[in-house]
Design an enzyme around this catalytic site. Structure first.
Site, PDB file in Angstrom:
ATOM      1  N   CYS A 185       0.839  -1.213   0.000  1.00  9.09           N
ATOM      2  CA  CYS A 185       0.000   0.000   0.000  1.00  9.09           C
ATOM      3  C   CYS A 185       0.869   1.256   0.000  1.00  9.09           C
ATOM      4  O   CYS A 185       0.569   2.233  -0.696  1.00  9.09           O
ATOM      5  CB  CYS A 185      -0.939  -0.001   1.206  1.00  9.09           C
ATOM      6  SG  CYS A 185      -2.045  -1.427   1.250  1.00  9.09           S
ATOM      7  N   ASP A 186       1.928   1.231   0.775  1.00 10.28           N
ATOM      8  CA  ASP A 186       2.898   2.319   0.824  1.00 10.28           C
ATOM      9  C   ASP A 186       3.488   2.535  -0.571  1.00 10.28           C
ATOM     10  O   ASP A 186       3.502   3.654  -1.099  1.00 10.28           O
ATOM     11  CB  ASP A 186       3.973   1.958   1.850  1.00 10.28           C
ATOM     12  CG  ASP A 186       5.111   2.952   1.938  1.00 10.28           C
ATOM     13  OD1 ASP A 186       5.876   3.102   0.960  1.00 10.28           O
ATOM     14  OD2 ASP A 186       5.269   3.569   3.007  1.00 10.28           O
TER      15      ASP A 186
END
Length: 166
Positions: free
Chosen positions: A60-61
């Site tokens: 997600c980062d």
């Protein structure tokens, strides 16, 4: 409905699957300052909507950082990253990661986005990884439901779809 797994386990998605050609469903999510954000707020722009399970995890980062980098190359495109993380956590993460071109928004309150776009994971109360491109007339022009929620989306295809949308 899209068949999605999370760490190899099948999950149940709530809501309706969105398809290319559909009118984009409206939603209400929260900005980092707790103000409401809807699809109509960006009317007239192309929207690239990046959906992630939790901003504080590796994929997600990376996904949010990648779309933040791509944003500088896209004209008249607003990029939203939607998750169920609290707005305060999103704000803190953006500040520490230097994210300044992507708007992170939270669907934690009532899963308005998750259910409207068919990405709310019933078992986990997280959102499945997905990317949507909505043109300036609110038509969906690109959809990717990532089949394994811990995998990366097709960044190149999403960016090309955003460039092609009017």
């Amino acid at each position: 409905m899209a068949s999605i797994t999370f760490k190899g386990n099948p999950v149940t998605l709530l809501g309706q699957e969105v398809k290319v050609g559909d009118t984009a469903p409206d939603f209400t999510v929260l900005a980092n300052d707790l103000s409401p954000v809807t699809l109509a707020d960006s009317k007239g722009k192309v929207r690239l909507i990046s959906v992630v399970p939790s901003i504080d995890t590796g994929v997600c980062d990376a996904q949010t950082r990648r779309f933040n980098e791509e944003a500088a190359k896209l004209d008249n495109v607003q990029i939203l990253t939607v998750s169920v993380d609290l707005p305060f956590a999103q704000k803190r993460w953006c500040a520490s990661a230097g994210i300044d071109k992507v708007q992170t928004v939270s669907d934690h309150r009532d899963l308005s986005f998750g259910e409207a776009y068919g990405v709310a994971i019933q078992e986990l109360r997280l959102l499945a990884r997905a990317v949507f491109v909505v043109d300036s007339n609110d038509k969906v022009t690109y959809v990717e439901y990532v089949s394994e929620a811990t995998d990366h989306p097709n960044y190149e295809a999403a960016v090309e779809a955003a460039k092609s949308a009017q």
